[in-house]
Enzyme design. Structure first.
Site, PDB file in Angstrom:
ATOM      1  N   HIS A 176       0.831  -1.219   0.000  1.00  0.00           N
ATOM      2  CA  HIS A 176       0.000   0.000   0.000  1.00  0.00           C
ATOM      3  C   HIS A 176       0.865   1.269   0.000  1.00  0.00           C
ATOM      4  O   HIS A 176       0.898   1.964  -0.987  1.00  0.00           O
ATOM      5  CB  HIS A 176      -1.027   0.031   1.147  1.00  0.00           C
ATOM      6  CG  HIS A 176      -1.906  -1.173   1.192  1.00  0.00           C
ATOM      7  ND1 HIS A 176      -2.750  -1.504   0.158  1.00  0.00           N
ATOM      8  CD2 HIS A 176      -2.067  -2.158   2.128  1.00  0.00           C
ATOM      9  CE1 HIS A 176      -3.400  -2.625   0.451  1.00  0.00           C
ATOM     10  NE2 HIS A 176      -3.002  -3.047   1.635  1.00  0.00           N
ATOM     11  N   ASP A 204      -4.939  -8.426  -3.475  1.00  0.00           N
ATOM     12  CA  ASP A 204      -5.220  -8.210  -2.059  1.00  0.00           C
ATOM     13  C   ASP A 204      -6.495  -8.907  -1.567  1.00  0.00           C
ATOM     14  O   ASP A 204      -6.489 -10.105  -1.344  1.00  0.00           O
ATOM     15  CB  ASP A 204      -5.238  -6.689  -1.818  1.00  0.00           C
ATOM     16  CG  ASP A 204      -5.176  -6.306  -0.350  1.00  0.00           C
ATOM     17  OD1 ASP A 204      -5.152  -7.214   0.499  1.00  0.00           O
ATOM     18  OD2 ASP A 204      -5.142  -5.107  -0.020  1.00  0.00           O
TER      19      ASP A 204
HETATM   20 ZN   LIG Z   1      -3.231  -7.013   2.616  1.00  0.00          ZN
END
Ligand SMILES: [Zn+2]
Length: 492
Positions: free
Chosen positions: A303, A354
């Site tokens: 991220h 993800d």
């Molecule tokens: Zn993750």
């Protein structure tokens, strides 16, 4: 068929092959019996290889999904509403995710993982980095084999035909000065137990690889230096600065660096995580990691959204990578990865699906660019100004490298490009699919990266073995049926 009459070399002939950063026509990718590319040659240079013709196809290196939580596939479509009068957010979503995570049996973990991996294969992904944090039984007690669930996930990937980096998660606490959350008890291990279980998983995979070699199933030639197997290997994944205190972080990252293992960690996904870290350490997560010497070339920050210009420079200075997961980040309202700033600093970005709100890595690739456009009110943000032979494909080439070469570097996968000595991991695209029909060789890559429908992916081959043929996975019906049963059981 005995080994002696099995053809030694197989030549895959497609209308276009993506090699050395461009599409070339009339090439054949020749694979040997070890699942490696022997050579890439002009079709008229072939001799007695077995030829497999793929007319009206473009053949491309298999993509690498650098960040997955496979079991979260069970949540798809089930969290798209507001849970109370309060604002919905990542944190309310997380409570729903925990409600699934606390109920899955080992068989369920296998079935859910197989479904996620199947969908990855159907979209052209050939390797996955699985950020695996379910360790214990639902009541928090370790299974007799503390790596039981990790092994179920690895088995699922191998049964579907994907290579897997099992990024074993270290998790110690709910957060700085926070009460223990009983819904996290399946994840938690002390640093000593974590390192012990990690070591035992590494030894177990080495033994399995040894057995495969002795039966001739997995040849010696397919193995990278210092690793037991290129179909499944292990990395280290301290969950986040919230879940792993500093001493623990030092010990697991120190171990990974000694052993040459890849390190993945959620970093700065949410503003609350950053402010809690500042409260605890007087430093942002990236500043903490940098000042403790924990960033490096084998480190991937997943991220890395809520970062300062200083943090962006820190990634660049240390050679650490960033893994963007735009389809999940937009689903969870996480924010936007500052991709242009990372690109300007030369920080490599890889991509992950993800939470599997959607499994289509090309969608993640295009979102990286589109989110930057929405933020900057510009177009073609991630195109570089450097001169190029094919300006039409510049942004697409950058994004496709994120989905292939950079992903392979991040998780330590052997593929990422098509070249002699690399594994025969590829997918093909139907040139007549309505989503890209009419593309010229010069803008074909941009067509694929920006508009390809997943249904246009027709063949997927891993280590020279077909996994998807004519758009169908070889065990698709069974995987889907078992997953349908699991969903009925979980959500009735
Ligand atoms: Zn993750």
């Amino acid at each position: 068929m005995t080994d002696s009459d099995r053809p030694k070399l197989i030549a895959w002939l497609a209308e276009f092959v993506y090699a050395e950063g461009q599409f070339k026509s009339q090439l054949a990718v020749v694979s040997n019996s070890e699942g490696l590319i022997e050579k890439i040659v002009r079709a008229d240079q072939l001799t007695d290889e077995k030829k497999i013709n793929l007319p009206r196809r473009a053949l491309m290196p298999g993509m690498v999904n650098a960040h997955s939580h496979a079991f979260q596939r069970v949540l798809r479509g089930r969290t798209e509403y507001r849970t109370s009068d309060q604002r919905d957010s990542f944190w309310t979503w997380r409570e729903m995710m925990y409600s699934a995570a606390t109920r899955l049996s080992p068989d369920d973990v296998y079935d859910a993982s197989r479904m996620a991996f199947l969908e990855m294969a159907l979209s052209g992904i050939t390797s996955v980095g699985e950020f695996h944090y379910l360790h214990h039984a639902p009541d928090g007690r370790p299974y007799d084999d503390p790596n039981l669930l990790a092994k179920e996930v690895i088995r699922a990937a191998n049964d579907v035909g994907l290579r897997i980096a099992l990024l074993r998660v270290a998790y110690a606490r709910s957060g700085f000065q926070m009460e223990a959350n009983p819904r996290q008890q399946r994840f938690i291990e002390s640093s000593e137990t974590y390192l012990q279980n990690l070591g035992s998983l590494i030894r177990n995979l080495a033994k399995g690889a040894e057995r495969e070699r002795s039966t001739g199933f997995n040849s010696e030639g397919a193995l990278a230096d210092g690793r037991a197997s290129d179909s499944a290997w292990v990395g280290v994944a301290p969950h986040s600065v919230r879940a792993v205190p500093l001493e623990y972080l030092r010990s697991v990252i120190g171990y990974a660096n000694e052993q040459g293992l890849k390190v993945h960690m959620h970093v700065a996904e949410q503003p609350a995580e950053v402010s809690a870290c500042v409260e605890e350490y007087r430093r942002t997560p990236t500043a903490l990691l940098e000042s403790e010497g924990l960033l490096g070339r084998d480190f991937t920050a997943v991220h890395a959204i809520h970062v300062t210009p200083k943090a962006i420079a820190a990634f660049a200075k240390t050679g650490a990578m960033v893994c963007a997961c735009p389809t999940t980040e937009r689903n969870l309202g996480d924010g936007v990865v500052p991709a242009a700033e990372y690109q300007n600093h030369g920080t490599a970005i890889c991509l992950g699906t993800d939470s599997h709100a959607q499994v289509d890595l090309l969608e993640d690739a295009r979102e990286l660019e589109y989110h930057a456009r929405l933020q900057k009110l510009e177009r073609a943000v991630l195109s570089s100004c450097a001169p190029s032979d094919n300006p039409a494909s510049e942004a697409a080439r950058y994004l496709f490298e994120c989905a292939t070469i950079n992903g392979a570097r991040s998780i330590g996968a052997p593929g990422g490009t098509l070249a002699a000595g690399k594994p025969t991991d590829f997918f093909t695209v139907d040139l007549d699919d309505p989503s890209i029909a009419g593309a010229s060789p010069n803008d074909l890559l941009a067509g694929i990266v920006f508009t390809l429908s997943r249904a246009a992916v027709r063949e997927v081959v891993v280590a020279g073995k077909p996994v998807v043929s004519e758009g169908r996975h070889l065990i698709q019906e069974e995987v889907v049926e078992r997953f349908n049963d699991l969903q009925k059981k979980l959500w009735r």
